[in-house]
Design a protein around this motif. Structure first.
Motif, PDB file in Angstrom:
ATOM      1  N   THR A  69       0.835  -1.210   0.000  1.00 10.08           N
ATOM      2  CA  THR A  69       0.000   0.000   0.000  1.00 10.08           C
ATOM      3  C   THR A  69       0.868   1.258   0.000  1.00 10.08           C
ATOM      4  N   THR A  70       1.934   1.231   0.810  1.00 15.62           N
ATOM      5  CA  THR A  70       2.865   2.366   0.877  1.00 15.62           C
ATOM      6  C   THR A  70       3.487   2.631  -0.497  1.00 15.62           C
ATOM      7  N   ILE A  71       3.940   1.557  -1.155  1.00 17.76           N
ATOM      8  CA  ILE A  71       4.590   1.719  -2.464  1.00 17.76           C
ATOM      9  C   ILE A  71       3.578   2.180  -3.511  1.00 17.76           C
ATOM     10  N   GLU A  72       2.373   1.645  -3.438  1.00 22.43           N
ATOM     11  CA  GLU A  72       1.343   2.075  -4.394  1.00 22.43           C
ATOM     12  C   GLU A  72       1.052   3.565  -4.236  1.00 22.43           C
ATOM     13  N   ARG A  73       0.957   4.009  -2.997  1.00 27.93           N
ATOM     14  CA  ARG A  73       0.661   5.418  -2.717  1.00 27.93           C
ATOM     15  C   ARG A  73       1.806   6.324  -3.175  1.00 27.93           C
ATOM     16  N   THR A  74       3.045   5.840  -2.974  1.00 28.36           N
ATOM     17  CA  THR A  74       4.220   6.662  -3.283  1.00 28.36           C
ATOM     18  C   THR A  74       4.581   6.624  -4.757  1.00 28.36           C
ATOM     19  N   ALA A  75       4.476   5.442  -5.363  1.00 30.85           N
ATOM     20  CA  ALA A  75       5.005   5.266  -6.722  1.00 30.85           C
ATOM     21  C   ALA A  75       3.987   4.780  -7.741  1.00 30.85           C
ATOM     22  N   GLY A  76       2.957   4.088  -7.284  1.00 31.63           N
ATOM     23  CA  GLY A  76       1.919   3.636  -8.210  1.00 31.63           C
ATOM     24  C   GLY A  76       2.180   2.301  -8.866  1.00 31.63           C
ATOM     25  N   LEU A 108       1.445  -4.764  -8.136  1.00 30.96           N
ATOM     26  CA  LEU A 108       2.212  -3.565  -8.506  1.00 30.96           C
ATOM     27  C   LEU A 108       3.230  -3.889  -9.595  1.00 30.96           C
ATOM     28  N   LEU A 109       3.827  -5.073  -9.520  1.00 34.05           N
ATOM     29  CA  LEU A 109       4.791  -5.491 -10.543  1.00 34.05           C
ATOM     30  C   LEU A 109       4.103  -5.651 -11.898  1.00 34.05           C
ATOM     31  N   ARG A 110       2.880  -6.140 -11.884  1.00 35.95           N
ATOM     32  CA  ARG A 110       2.154  -6.351 -13.152  1.00 35.95           C
ATOM     33  C   ARG A 110       1.861  -5.027 -13.878  1.00 35.95           C
ATOM     34  N   ARG A 111       1.928  -3.908 -13.150  1.00 35.68           N
ATOM     35  CA  ARG A 111       1.701  -2.602 -13.775  1.00 35.68           C
ATOM     36  C   ARG A 111       2.949  -2.064 -14.473  1.00 35.68           C
ATOM     37  N   ALA A 112       4.094  -2.686 -14.228  1.00 35.25           N
ATOM     38  CA  ALA A 112       5.354  -2.196 -14.799  1.00 35.25           C
ATOM     39  C   ALA A 112       5.568  -2.789 -16.184  1.00 35.25           C
ATOM     40  N   PRO A 113       6.274  -2.061 -17.059  1.00 33.81           N
ATOM     41  CA  PRO A 113       6.493  -2.567 -18.418  1.00 33.81           C
ATOM     42  C   PRO A 113       7.472  -3.736 -18.491  1.00 33.81           C
ATOM     43  N   LEU A 159       4.886 -17.651 -14.169  1.00 35.70           N
ATOM     44  CA  LEU A 159       4.885 -16.330 -14.808  1.00 35.70           C
ATOM     45  C   LEU A 159       5.554 -16.344 -16.183  1.00 35.70           C
ATOM     46  N   ALA A 160       5.736 -17.542 -16.746  1.00 39.55           N
ATOM     47  CA  ALA A 160       6.472 -17.696 -18.010  1.00 39.55           C
ATOM     48  C   ALA A 160       5.840 -16.922 -19.164  1.00 39.55           C
ATOM     49  N   ASP A 161       4.509 -16.796 -19.144  1.00 37.54           N
ATOM     50  CA  ASP A 161       3.847 -16.108 -20.260  1.00 37.54           C
ATOM     51  C   ASP A 161       3.557 -14.644 -19.931  1.00 37.54           C
ATOM     52  N   THR A 162       4.255 -14.115 -18.901  1.00 35.30           N
ATOM     53  CA  THR A 162       4.107 -12.698 -18.548  1.00 35.30           C
ATOM     54  C   THR A 162       5.437 -11.985 -18.788  1.00 35.30           C
ATOM     55  N   ASP A 163       5.443 -10.681 -18.514  1.00 35.74           N
ATOM     56  CA  ASP A 163       6.680  -9.904 -18.646  1.00 35.74           C
ATOM     57  C   ASP A 163       7.551  -9.995 -17.396  1.00 35.74           C
ATOM     58  N   ILE A 164       7.057 -10.680 -16.356  1.00 38.01           N
ATOM     59  CA  ILE A 164       7.784 -10.729 -15.086  1.00 38.01           C
ATOM     60  C   ILE A 164       8.873 -11.807 -15.143  1.00 38.01           C
ATOM     61  N   ILE A 165      10.112 -11.371 -15.016  1.00 34.49           N
ATOM     62  CA  ILE A 165      11.256 -12.300 -15.061  1.00 34.49           C
ATOM     63  C   ILE A 165      11.763 -12.523 -13.640  1.00 34.49           C
ATOM     64  N   VAL A 166      11.826 -13.800 -13.250  1.00 35.48           N
ATOM     65  CA  VAL A 166      12.204 -14.177 -11.886  1.00 35.48           C
ATOM     66  C   VAL A 166      13.472 -15.029 -11.909  1.00 35.48           C
TER      67      VAL A 166
END
Length: 238
Positions: free
Chosen positions: A73-80, A131-136, A179-186
């Motif tokens: 919540t803090t990060i969403e409020r600060t950075a989105g 929040l990660l899913r909102r990043a490019p 998450l293989a079919d997403t942009d999120i690399i782990v």
């Protein structure tokens, strides 16, 4: 802040975590300093800010579901959004009285170590995923250890700490597959045996050297590896 990438580093008030925050900050990331201790967190933010890095503190106890949710919540409020998550927070666990000798293993020590080193990474990752899913180009880096490698079997016998890192590596592959079919690399990394209070400063290797592999994985291109375990030399067998 829309164009600035945001990175959360857990356990970022000292040691390798602070060095990772410093390194990402130097690359232009806004750094969320995740730490339990209010005073140490504020001091770390001040140290980063003094070198021109854009940093803010996030109260975060990785052993608490509520704390992880509040941190999101803090990060969403600060950075989105969140571009990078580095799950660095970790503990070695007590070793006195044979607590991590497998033949006399203290199960409370095992639970405590797992709760931070493995479950903590899950708590924080799942709280931050929206929040990660909102990043490019989102990246997740789990800071592991080659002591968790069943192949290498390095370091002293620590029957709570080493298995906690084996589990973290396994969780890393599960996230990467899901998450293989997403942009999120782990990916997971081993920073090596670094001079920190964690090791009694008993190493010539600096936190900055240890942080380099995490920073590399946090800034991978879109075609970068997924679900791997890496150190400075490349792939770590595990």
């Amino acid at each position: 802040m829309n164009d600035t990438k945001i990175a959360l580093v857990t356990g970022a008030n000292k040691g390798i975590g602070f060095a990772i925050a410093q390194g990402l900050g130097a690359l232009g990331y806004t750094v969320a300093v995740g730490a339990r201790d209010d005073a140490r967190r504020a001091e770390a933010v001040a140290r980063l800010s003094a070198t021109g890095i854009d940093a803010f503190g996030v109260a975060l106890d990785v052993t608490s579901d509520e704390s992880a949710t509040t941190a999101a919540t803090t990060i969403e409020r600060t950075a989105g959004r969140l571009d990078v998550l580095v799950n660095n927070a970790g503990i070695a666990g007590r070793i006195d009285g044979g607590a991590q000798d497998p033949t006399t293993l203290d199960l409370d020590v095992l639970r405590t170590v797992l709760d931070t080193n493995a479950f903590g990474a899950v708590r924080v990752t799942n709280a931050m995923l929206p929040l990660l899913r909102r990043a490019p180009a989102p990246r997740i880096v789990n800071v592991s250890s080659n002591m968790g490698s069943l192949t290498l079997q390095t370091g002293p016998i620590l029957a709570a700490y080493a298995p906690s890192k084996s589990l973290l590596n396994s969780l890393t592959t599960q996230y990467a597959r899901q998450l293989a079919d997403t942009d999120i690399i782990v990916n997971a990394c081993c920073p090596g045996y670094v001079a920190t209070d964690f090791t009694g400063f008993n190493s010539p290797r600096t936190p900055t050297q240890g942080a380099a592999i995490a920073i590399h994985l946090a800034t991978l291109p879109d075609d970068g590896p997924r679900g791997g375990f890496f150190d400075d030399s490349g792939v770590v067998p595990w």
